[in-house]
Design a protein around this motif. Structure first.
Motif, PDB file in Angstrom:
ATOM      1  N   TYR A   1       0.875  -1.176   0.000  1.00 54.38           N
ATOM      2  CA  TYR A   1       0.000   0.000   0.000  1.00 54.38           C
ATOM      3  C   TYR A   1       0.911   1.224   0.000  1.00 54.38           C
ATOM      4  N   ASN A   2       1.074   1.846  -1.156  1.00 54.41           N
ATOM      5  CA  ASN A   2       2.140   2.850  -1.325  1.00 54.41           C
ATOM      6  C   ASN A   2       1.663   4.066  -2.091  1.00 54.41           C
ATOM      7  N   ASN A   3       2.405   5.140  -1.936  1.00 50.25           N
ATOM      8  CA  ASN A   3       2.309   6.277  -2.848  1.00 50.25           C
ATOM      9  C   ASN A   3       3.653   6.417  -3.543  1.00 50.25           C
ATOM     10  N   PHE A   4       3.653   6.283  -4.862  1.00 50.77           N
ATOM     11  CA  PHE A   4       4.890   6.432  -5.637  1.00 50.77           C
ATOM     12  C   PHE A   4       4.447   6.791  -7.057  1.00 50.77           C
ATOM     13  N   TYR A   5       4.230   8.101  -7.240  1.00 49.86           N
ATOM     14  CA  TYR A   5       3.595   8.592  -8.464  1.00 49.86           C
ATOM     15  C   TYR A   5       4.439   8.374  -9.715  1.00 49.86           C
TER      16      TYR A   5
ATOM     17  N   CYS B   1       0.429   9.891   6.262  1.00 49.47           N
ATOM     18  CA  CYS B   1       0.165  10.503   4.955  1.00 49.47           C
ATOM     19  C   CYS B   1      -0.910  11.571   5.101  1.00 49.47           C
TER      20      CYS B   1
ATOM     21  N   TRP C   1      -4.077   8.409   6.307  1.00 52.16           N
ATOM     22  CA  TRP C   1      -3.741   7.070   6.788  1.00 52.16           C
ATOM     23  C   TRP C   1      -2.341   7.083   7.383  1.00 52.16           C
TER      24      TRP C   1
ATOM     25  N   SER D   1      14.658  12.960  -6.675  1.00 49.35           N
ATOM     26  CA  SER D   1      14.504  11.535  -7.010  1.00 49.35           C
ATOM     27  C   SER D   1      15.038  11.274  -8.409  1.00 49.35           C
TER      28      SER D   1
ATOM     29  N   TYR E   1      10.672  14.273  -8.953  1.00 47.46           N
ATOM     30  CA  TYR E   1      10.145  14.570  -7.621  1.00 47.46           C
ATOM     31  C   TYR E   1      11.238  15.298  -6.840  1.00 47.46           C
TER      32      TYR E   1
ATOM     33  N   ASN F   1       8.924   1.086  -1.911  1.00 51.15           N
ATOM     34  CA  ASN F   1       9.130   1.930  -0.736  1.00 51.15           C
ATOM     35  C   ASN F   1      10.266   2.936  -0.920  1.00 51.15           C
TER      36      ASN F   1
ATOM     37  N   GLY G   1       3.703  12.401   4.901  1.00 52.46           N
ATOM     38  CA  GLY G   1       4.433  11.387   4.146  1.00 52.46           C
ATOM     39  C   GLY G   1       5.097  11.887   2.881  1.00 52.46           C
ATOM     40  N   PHE G   2       4.480  12.876   2.220  1.00 54.61           N
ATOM     41  CA  PHE G   2       5.038  13.290   0.923  1.00 54.61           C
ATOM     42  C   PHE G   2       6.413  13.931   1.041  1.00 54.61           C
TER      43      PHE G   2
ATOM     44  N   ASN H   1       8.754  12.527   2.517  1.00 54.39           N
ATOM     45  CA  ASN H   1       9.690  11.392   2.605  1.00 54.39           C
ATOM     46  C   ASN H   1      10.075  10.905   1.211  1.00 54.39           C
ATOM     47  N   ILE H   2      10.833  11.680   0.529  1.00 59.96           N
ATOM     48  CA  ILE H   2      11.145  11.466  -0.894  1.00 59.96           C
ATOM     49  C   ILE H   2      11.899  10.150  -1.115  1.00 59.96           C
TER      50      ILE H   2
HETATM   51  N1  LIG Z   1       9.752  10.071  -5.319  1.00 58.60           N
HETATM   52  C1  LIG Z   1       8.615   9.966  -4.630  1.00 58.60           C
HETATM   53  N2  LIG Z   1       8.659   9.971  -3.288  1.00 58.60           N
HETATM   54  C2  LIG Z   1       7.510   9.872  -2.583  1.00 58.60           C
HETATM   55  C3  LIG Z   1       6.250   9.808  -3.217  1.00 58.60           C
HETATM   56  C4  LIG Z   1       6.229   9.810  -4.640  1.00 58.60           C
HETATM   57  O1  LIG Z   1       5.168   9.745  -5.295  1.00 58.60           O
HETATM   58  N3  LIG Z   1       7.437   9.887  -5.312  1.00 58.60           N
HETATM   59  N4  LIG Z   1       5.091   9.758  -2.463  1.00 58.60           N
HETATM   60  C5  LIG Z   1       5.169  10.290  -1.091  1.00 58.60           C
HETATM   61  C6  LIG Z   1       3.985  10.061  -0.307  1.00 58.60           C
HETATM   62  S1  LIG Z   1       2.607  10.996  -0.656  1.00 58.60           S
HETATM   63  C7  LIG Z   1       3.976   9.199   0.755  1.00 58.60           C
HETATM   64  S2  LIG Z   1       2.638   9.068   1.786  1.00 58.60           S
HETATM   65  C8  LIG Z   1       5.116   8.313   1.015  1.00 58.60           C
HETATM   66  C9  LIG Z   1       4.636   6.868   1.004  1.00 58.60           C
HETATM   67  O2  LIG Z   1       5.669   6.003   1.349  1.00 58.60           O
HETATM   68  P1  LIG Z   1       5.434   4.428   1.356  1.00 58.60           P
HETATM   69  O3  LIG Z   1       4.848   4.049   0.038  1.00 58.60           O
HETATM   70  O4  LIG Z   1       6.778   3.821   1.603  1.00 58.60           O
HETATM   71  O5  LIG Z   1       4.475   4.157   2.497  1.00 58.60           O
HETATM   72  O6  LIG Z   1       6.149   8.449   0.058  1.00 58.60           O
HETATM   73  C10 LIG Z   1       6.407   9.774  -0.364  1.00 58.60           C
HETATM   74  N5  LIG Z   1       7.579   9.833  -1.202  1.00 58.60           N
END
Ligand SMILES: Nc1nc2c(c(=O)[nH]1)N[C@H]1C(S)=C(S)[C@@H](COP(=O)(O)O)O[C@H]1N2
Ligand SMILES: [Mo]
Length: 316
Positions: free
Chosen positions: A78-82, A137, A141, A172, A191, A220, A233-234, A236-237
């Protein structure tokens, strides 16, 4: 708005096992092996001080507030990684062939000793330690994650920031061949994120290379990723290739994309709603119902001093 189907959530795993007894023995053995930070082929790694953590095992079972660790399966699925997808599921599959080795991290800008590290250099010079942090985040969540990493401050001291340096800018990887999300014009890639230098130097701020005693997986943010636990969370690049010391406040990808929604500071604050999501409560992945969100995500004692005299409402 985030919507999790309960069937997607793995039941909480209980981390009691005979490993508790074996840790002491493996610590003894590990101390005869190589120095901490060495990566084994199975992806596990030895901790500084000789402790050894098998995949799926950590030395603690809760964070310092007594909150249970989020199960590993949820953390990796369950991740965010656009760069890969705007969806949260299946990123592990999309990113499974992401090339994380060789990988270099260049640290430069306003420093006396600019330097390019590879991941082995980093693990050798800055042996990873285990830290259990809450991740919150802005979508509402949260998780509790046992990271392996080292304080960013150690890396910054190594390159010696000049006195003009006021901010740290992180970037990134940009590689649309590997990252399909970067082929969309929706964001200005790569990013980018930033911290004030004193935030970056705070001991809580980590660069991480592992989760649950294993090398961090692509979804991750492999092979190296920032963790700033008192911010949303965002910040946390993931998959960082470049760190620069600069004088001006960096514009992050999110600030550029939606300036009315995302500020530079982005400290977790239950009193300041995001335009689309109230921030007073959160859903801990693996739990039912919601829990109250804590100012600075529960790290006020360590970080509140950084924001004396700053209007935290204004600097969402
Ligand atoms: N390069 C990059 N870093 C990113 C993101 C991303 O989309 N691209 N999403 C961010 C967001 S919105 C969150 S909540 C967290 C999610 O980390 P996880 O997937 O390890 O829980 O990573 C962050 N770092
Ligand atoms: Mo997020």
């Amino acid at each position: 708005m985030i919507n999790i189907n309960p069937s997607e959530i793995t039941p909480e795993y209980v981390y009691y096992s005979r490993r508790d007894f074996l840790v002491g023995i493996s610590a003894l053995l590990a101390s005869f092996m190589l120095f901490g930070g060495c990566r084994r082929l199975d992806g596990s790694s030895e901790l500084p001080g000789g402790g050894s953590v098998e995949p799926g095992q950590v030395s603690g079972k809760t964070d310092e507030l007594g909150d249970a660790l989020t199960d590993y399966k949820s953390i990796i699925s369950y991740n965010n990684f656009y760069e890969f997808s705007t969806g949260k599921e299946g990123i592990g599959e999309l990113a499974k062939d992401f090339k994380t080795s060789p990988w270099t991290l260049s640290v430069g800008g306003l420093v006396n000793k600019p330097r390019t590290f590879d991941i082995d250099d980093l693990n050798r010079i800055f042996p990873p330690e285990e830290r259990i942090y809450r991740l919150r985040c802005v979508e509402g969540w949260s998780m509790v994650i046992p990271w392996l990493g080292f304080p960013l401050a150690k890396l910054l001291k190594e390159v010696e920031p000049k006195s003009e340096a006021k901010y740290v800018r992180f970037e990134s990887l940009y590689d649309p061949e590997q990252m399909p999300g970067q082929r969309s014009g929706m964001f200005s890639w790569p990013y980018v994120e930033g911290l004030r230098l004193d935030e970056a130097m705070n001991d809580l701020t980590l660069l991480t290379t592992g989760i649950y005693g294993k090398s961090i997986l692509p979804q991750n943010g492999a092979p190296i990723r920032l963790v700033v636990p008192w911010k949303y969370g965002f910040k946390n690049i993931k998959s960082i290739v470049k760190i620069d010391l600069v004088t001006e406040m960096p514009t992050s990808l999110w600030m550029a994309a939606a300036p009315h929604e995302y500020g530079f500071y982005a400290n977790v604050n239950p009193e300041v709603p995001h335009p689309r999501w109230p921030q007073s409560s959160e859903r801990r992945i693996g739990e039912f119902g919601r829990r109250r969100t804590i100012i600075f995500n529960g790290y006020a004692e360590e970080v509140a001093y950084l924001y004396q005299g700053i209007d935290l409402r204004k600097f969402f």
